[in-house]
Design an enzyme around this catalytic site. Structure first.
Site, PDB file in Angstrom:
ATOM      1  N   CYS A 100      19.121 -47.056 -51.315  1.00 59.08           N
ATOM      2  CA  CYS A 100      19.799 -48.222 -51.889  1.00 59.08           C
ATOM      3  C   CYS A 100      19.674 -48.141 -53.403  1.00 59.08           C
ATOM      4  O   CYS A 100      18.593 -47.826 -53.916  1.00 59.08           O
ATOM      5  CB  CYS A 100      19.151 -49.498 -51.364  1.00 59.08           C
ATOM      6  SG  CYS A 100      19.916 -51.001 -51.987  1.00 59.08           S
ATOM      7  N   HIS A 142      24.390 -52.202 -43.794  1.00 56.15           N
ATOM      8  CA  HIS A 142      23.517 -52.207 -44.977  1.00 56.15           C
ATOM      9  C   HIS A 142      24.097 -53.114 -46.059  1.00 56.15           C
ATOM     10  O   HIS A 142      23.376 -53.949 -46.631  1.00 56.15           O
ATOM     11  CB  HIS A 142      23.356 -50.770 -45.493  1.00 56.15           C
ATOM     12  CG  HIS A 142      22.567 -50.650 -46.759  1.00 56.15           C
ATOM     13  ND1 HIS A 142      21.352 -50.009 -46.826  1.00 56.15           N
ATOM     14  CD2 HIS A 142      22.818 -51.099 -48.025  1.00 56.15           C
ATOM     15  CE1 HIS A 142      20.888 -50.090 -48.072  1.00 56.15           C
ATOM     16  NE2 HIS A 142      21.765 -50.735 -48.826  1.00 56.15           N
ATOM     17  N   GLU A 143      25.399 -52.962 -46.341  1.00 55.95           N
ATOM     18  CA  GLU A 143      26.005 -53.745 -47.427  1.00 55.95           C
ATOM     19  C   GLU A 143      26.063 -55.226 -47.088  1.00 55.95           C
ATOM     20  O   GLU A 143      25.800 -56.078 -47.938  1.00 55.95           O
ATOM     21  CB  GLU A 143      27.401 -53.215 -47.755  1.00 55.95           C
ATOM     22  CG  GLU A 143      27.425 -51.796 -48.317  1.00 55.95           C
ATOM     23  CD  GLU A 143      26.418 -51.552 -49.420  1.00 55.95           C
ATOM     24  OE1 GLU A 143      26.163 -52.470 -50.233  1.00 55.95           O
ATOM     25  OE2 GLU A 143      25.860 -50.444 -49.472  1.00 55.95           O
ATOM     26  N   HIS A 146      23.002 -57.189 -47.721  1.00 48.91           N
ATOM     27  CA  HIS A 146      22.795 -57.654 -49.103  1.00 48.91           C
ATOM     28  C   HIS A 146      23.330 -59.077 -49.293  1.00 48.91           C
ATOM     29  O   HIS A 146      22.801 -59.835 -50.116  1.00 48.91           O
ATOM     30  CB  HIS A 146      23.500 -56.727 -50.099  1.00 48.91           C
ATOM     31  CG  HIS A 146      22.743 -55.480 -50.432  1.00 48.91           C
ATOM     32  ND1 HIS A 146      21.540 -55.496 -51.090  1.00 48.91           N
ATOM     33  CD2 HIS A 146      23.026 -54.166 -50.220  1.00 48.91           C
ATOM     34  CE1 HIS A 146      21.113 -54.245 -51.268  1.00 48.91           C
ATOM     35  NE2 HIS A 146      21.992 -53.418 -50.742  1.00 48.91           N
TER      36      HIS A 146
HETATM   37 NI    NI Z   1      21.834 -51.308 -50.860  1.00 45.90          NI
END
Ligand code: NI
Length: 177
Positions: A100, A142-143, A146
């Protein structure tokens, strides 16, 4: 369009829940997406979420042709995804390496759903609806994490897999962030 500084783990803004985008095809939204695009390309990232540049909106970008940070990964079409909704297809999860831009120089093994449907809109408000697998599914999960204030180290099951890239992959040409 600027390259913006990427917040690093420890910055409390990375822990906030992002707000939905309500207005589309605006100069502000296009500028945000342009800045994210330039920032991701500058840093050779596979994805970037708006909170990583300090903007608390539900905007993520991702995409991969060949990326030196992910030399084994399958290509993922370049996508701007706004107000995403994820729907795992089945229960199957797969462990895989992640890095990341907000956790530079490190990697860890993270479980993600193998099959995923995701929906959202593009910067013009046009719907996106895709069913994907494997690395594409991993990047989206993953995104979108966030946007929920979740960084990948929070999902690692075996912390022995978490470490510095240079130590985990000695001698390999893997970028260090
Ligand atoms: Ni990330």
């Amino acid at each position: 369009m600027a390259v913006r500084p990427v917040l690093r783990m420890g910055d409390p803004r990375l822990l906030n829940v992002a707000q939905r985008v309500e207005a589309f095809d605006t100069p502000e939204l296009h500028e945000l997406v342009g800045d994210m695009q330039n920032t991701m390309r500058e840093l050779s990232g596979a994805g970037l979420a708006a909170p990583q540049i300090g903007v608390g909106l539900q905007v993520v970008i991702f995409g991969l042709d060949f990326n030196p940070r992910y030399p084994e990964a399958e290509p993922v079409p370049y996508t701007v995804l706004i107000n995403p909704e994820l729907e795992p297809i089945g229960d199957e999860m797969e462990e895989g390496w992640e890095g990341c831009l907000s956790v530079p120089g490190m990697r860890g093994v993270v479980p993600r759903y193998k099959h995923l449907r995701y929906r959202g809109v593009d910067p013009y408000g046009k719907p996106i609806d895709r069913t994907v697998t494997d690395f594409h599914a991993r990047v989206v999960q993953h995104e979108v994490d966030h946007l929920l204030g979740i960084l990948y180290p929070m999902r690692i099951r075996d912390m022995r897999t978490f470490g510095f890239t240079a130590e985990l992959f000695p001698g390999e040409e893997v970028a260090d962030d």
